[in-house]
Enzyme design. Structure first.
Site, mmCIF file in Angstrom:
data_model
loop_
_atom_site.group_PDB
_atom_site.id
_atom_site.type_symbol
_atom_site.label_atom_id
_atom_site.label_comp_id
_atom_site.label_asym_id
_atom_site.label_seq_id
_atom_site.Cartn_x
_atom_site.Cartn_y
_atom_site.Cartn_z
ATOM 1 C CE LYS A 1 -4.514 -1.375 1.695
ATOM 2 N NZ LYS A 1 -5.599 -1.081 2.641
ATOM 3 C CE LYS B 1 -9.435 -13.816 -3.989
ATOM 4 N NZ LYS B 1 -9.051 -13.421 -2.646
ATOM 5 C CE LYS C 1 -13.193 -4.640 -1.746
ATOM 6 N NZ LYS C 1 -13.067 -5.485 -0.591
#
Ligand code: TRP
Length: 333
Positions: free
Chosen positions: A115, A197, A200
């Site tokens: 991040k 995978k 979102k």
């Protein structure tokens, strides 16, 4: 109703854009725990502000997240559904646990490294201590079990280490939680890159089917799903795309892979994709209708938040008294 049950806790980011992977892999199964456990599901808006948020958006997504989980079947009578900032003890215990967490431990968190690489202009202290706040979320409720994705495993390990460290110094204070990674029965892959995978946050909208996508978008995305140059609907080497569509179809219809192979024997990819798209859209329609209904009833959502906050505050206050007493904070009545 929750008396003497073991506790399950999970935190959900306030994002209204959950995918069918989240639905099939996790949310749909959440209710299964509520017979045996006291389950708390918390919309973690304090975690969300570690990256810059638009306030109006964050507020809206807090309602949406709650409504979406409820629309997927989570019953607020059987589970404690609440918003993190309605329970001040999260921030309070978060601070205390910061003082029992080592700089080196936090530096090793892979999500922090990822991040901070992505948000190079805003590497704030909250982003760094995020895992301690997560530990506080869990430990506040004497949680036994935490359903999480694999990406959260390292944070959960840290929560266990912090609990053990604190218990080691002050005697038993916190239950040491276990992680629970749901079995990969429904591992849903990207429609564009079926070896990856479904995420979102994928930038390619065609790769992800969201619970709230309109019917025509769902059908269009399945039509465009990447497959292979063959023409058989079966599992096998190099057939990741078809296999993924088969597992999605299976998860929504309850059919086994064998049954699906028989059902579609001799049919082309186009027909199969349309069948998957329609089955998925049909299954999501009632969830979407319930979501729309709930979003029109803010007063009801606020009642759910309020009841959840009352339950959570009560449980949290018991742990907090214990913690304050142990570390030597003066308590006044
Ligand atoms: N960090 C989790 C995520 O990004 C969300 C979360 C916050 C959480 N607190 C938690 C998950 C406590 C489980 C338990 O998905």
């Amino acid at each position: 109703m929750f008396k003497d049950k073991k506790v399950v806790f999970s935190g959900v980011q306030p994002s209204g854009s959950l995918t069918i992977g989240n639905y099939l892999g996790a949310i749909k199964n959440f209710n299964a725990f509520s017979e045996e456990y006291h389950c708390l599901y918390c919309v973690v808006n304090e975690h969300a502000i570690t990256v810059r948020q638009n306030p109006a958006e964050l507020r809206k997504r807090t309602y949406e997240t709650l409504a979406l989980y409820m629309a997927c079947g989570l019953d607020p009578e059987k589970n404690t559904l609440f918003v993190q900032s309605h329970v001040p003890a999260h921030a309070e215990l978060g601070w205390i646990l910061d003082c029992y967490t080592m700089f080196g431990e936090l530096s090793r968190m892979t999500q922090f490294k990822d991040k901070s690489a992505k948000n190079a202009d805003n590497i704030n202290a909250g982003l760094f201590t995020y895992p301690t706040l997560m530990a506080a979320d869990i430990l506040l409720y004497q949680t036994e079990m935490v359903p999480v994705g694999v990406d959260q495993k390292q944070h959960l390990e840290l929560a266990r280490d912090i609990a053990e460290r604190f218990n080691g110094i002050y005697g038993d204070t916190f239950v040491v939680p276990e992680g629970y990674i749901p079995p990969a029965t429904a591992k849903i892959m990207s429609l564009a890159e079926p070896t990856k995978k479904m995420s979102k946050s994928d930038e390619n909208e065609n790769a992800v089917v969201r619970i709230l996508d309109p019917r025509d978008a769902i059908i269009r995305k399945f039509k465009r799903a990447v497959t292979d140059s063959g023409n058989e609907i079966r599992r096998g080497e190099g057939k990741d795309g078809i296999e993924n569509l088969m597992s999605i179809y299976g998860a929504f219809s309850g059919k086994t892979m064998e049954e699906i192979e028989t059902e579609f024997a001799g049919m082309g990819y186009g027909d199969f994709k349309l069948a998957v798209g329609e089955t998925c859209a049909d299954a999501l329609a009632p969830v979407q209708a319930e979501f729309d209904r709930l979003m029109k009833d803010k007063a009801y959502l606020e009642t759910v938040m309020k009841n959840g906050a009352d339950q959570a505050n009560y449980m949290a206050s018991r742990t907090m008294s214990k913690v304050r007493r142990k570390i030597g904070f003066v308590e006044i009545k």
